[in-house]
Design an enzyme around this catalytic site. Structure first.
Site, PDB file in Angstrom:
ATOM      1  N   ALA A  97       0.864  -1.174   0.000  1.00  0.00           N
ATOM      2  CA  ALA A  97       0.000   0.000   0.000  1.00  0.00           C
ATOM      3  C   ALA A  97       0.904   1.227   0.000  1.00  0.00           C
ATOM      4  O   ALA A  97       2.051   1.154   0.452  1.00  0.00           O
ATOM      5  CB  ALA A  97      -0.877  -0.006   1.238  1.00  0.00           C
TER       6      ALA A  97
ATOM      7  N   GLU B  38       4.390  -5.326   7.277  1.00  0.00           N
ATOM      8  CA  GLU B  38       3.632  -4.288   8.000  1.00  0.00           C
ATOM      9  C   GLU B  38       4.099  -4.097   9.437  1.00  0.00           C
ATOM     10  O   GLU B  38       4.023  -3.000   9.980  1.00  0.00           O
ATOM     11  CB  GLU B  38       2.131  -4.611   7.985  1.00  0.00           C
ATOM     12  CG  GLU B  38       1.446  -4.417   6.644  1.00  0.00           C
ATOM     13  CD  GLU B  38       1.542  -5.612   5.705  1.00  0.00           C
ATOM     14  OE1 GLU B  38       2.320  -6.544   5.979  1.00  0.00           O
ATOM     15  OE2 GLU B  38       0.841  -5.602   4.683  1.00  0.00           O
TER      16      GLU B  38
ATOM     17  N   GLY C  89       0.525  -4.988   0.676  1.00  0.00           N
ATOM     18  CA  GLY C  89      -0.648  -5.047  -0.198  1.00  0.00           C
ATOM     19  C   GLY C  89      -0.353  -5.725  -1.529  1.00  0.00           C
ATOM     20  O   GLY C  89      -1.257  -6.249  -2.185  1.00  0.00           O
TER      21      GLY C  89
ATOM     22  N   GLU D 266      -0.661  -9.315  -0.820  1.00  0.00           N
ATOM     23  CA  GLU D 266      -2.106  -9.554  -0.646  1.00  0.00           C
ATOM     24  C   GLU D 266      -2.847  -9.560  -1.984  1.00  0.00           C
ATOM     25  O   GLU D 266      -3.730 -10.385  -2.208  1.00  0.00           O
ATOM     26  CB  GLU D 266      -2.696  -8.483   0.283  1.00  0.00           C
ATOM     27  CG  GLU D 266      -2.188  -8.614   1.708  1.00  0.00           C
ATOM     28  CD  GLU D 266      -2.612  -7.456   2.587  1.00  0.00           C
ATOM     29  OE1 GLU D 266      -2.101  -6.327   2.384  1.00  0.00           O
ATOM     30  OE2 GLU D 266      -3.458  -7.661   3.463  1.00  0.00           O
TER      31      GLU D 266
END
Ligand code: COA
Length: 258
Positions: A65, A133, A110, A113
């Site tokens: 992200a 993270e 992300g 993911e």
């Protein structure tokens, strides 16, 4: 058409390239908007039979992200952001058309993911996977804690989640996170070739494979019952009649998706 995606169709295979190479293709709000719009097109455009998601440049699939959007988020904004990401990744996972990730470098946070929401993954030799993270005092928010456990098992997943360590492509292969590791220059041709094989099969049966396999991880569904229902549904399709008659007639089946 899109701000952050490149899109091209060849032999009914759509290639979507996340195109922010200067930021290692980090997922900002615009990428999510574009992915959402791309999914509308994938679901409705009959020219598209299957999809490859990849990243621009030689270095990254998606490095996570976009951290620069995080700094002034409130708790409620963070919840909304995770919900939006999960909703879009569920659309990928639940899509009736095969969507695979061609992981051409870093697939972190992300990015890991996103690759895990795809139906399966092919990696180039330089790929690296991880959920870093914890380095930011965070956990994954786009389904990573769930799909990593589903794909590689709880022990290996928790080690990656809690340490923030990356694994290389061969370890990802050994863990079952990716189906193939190939040279970077062969990544897209391999992905296309795998999808062209799938595209030659009966589309409704392919869709039923996706939905029944997804039911394994969906507590609201009984996967075995769904399998019986979908098996029965196949018998009501023209494609099943064509497939059986082609086999018996010793000819190649020609499926219409009906
Ligand atoms: N969000 C926003 N920007 C990112 C990013 C992310 N997740 N990952 C990389 N970038 C940006 C860098 O800030 C840098 O931008 P700049 O040139 O304007 O400073 C650019 O992409 C190149 O990254 P850089 O860190 O210089 O490359 P590197 O080869 O030294 O390191 C990584 C590569 C992937 C190890 C490193 O970029 C990294 O750790 N990224 C964050 C990964 C992460 O924590 N993801 C989870 C987020 S929840």
């Amino acid at each position: 058409m899109y701000q952050t995606l490149l899109s091209s169709i060849e032999n009914n295979v759509l290639t979507l390239t996340i195109n922010r190479p200067e930021k290692l293709n980090a997922l900002n709000k615009n990428v999510f908007t574009d992915l959402d719009n791309a999914l509308n097109n994938i679901e409705t455009n009959s020219e598209i039979k299957s999809v490859i998601i990849t990243g621009a440049g030689p270095k990254a699939f998606v490095a996570g992200a976009d951290i620069s959007e995080f700094s002034d988020y409130t708790k409620d904004q963070a919840v909304a952001m995770a919900q939006r990401g999960q909703d879009i990744f569920f659309r990928i996972e639940r899509c009736n058309k095969p969507i695979i990730a061609a992981v051409n470098g870093f697939a972190l946070g992300g990015g890991c993911e996103l690759s895990m929401a795809c139906h399966f993954r092919i990696a180039s030799e330089n790929a690296k996977f991880g959920q870093p993270e914890v380095n930011l005092g965070l956990i994954p928010g786009y389904g990573g804690t769930q799909r990593l456990v589903q794909l590689i098992g709880k022990g290996r997943a928790l080690e990656l989640l809690m340490s923030g360590n990356m694994i290389d492509a061969n370890t990802a292969l050994q863990y079952g996170l990716v189906n193939y590791v190939v040279k970077q220059e062969e990544l897209l041709t391999t992905a296309r070739s795998v999808l062209e094989t799938i595209n030659s099969k009966a589309p409704l049966a392919v869709a039923a494979c996706i939905q029944t396999a997804n039911a394994v991880y969906d507590e609201s569904k009984n996967g075995f019952e769904l399998e019986i229902k979908e098996f029965g549904n196949c018998f009501a399709t023209d494609d099943m009649k064509e497939g059986v008659s082609a086999f018996l007639g010793k000819r190649k089946a020609s499926f219409k998706g009906r």
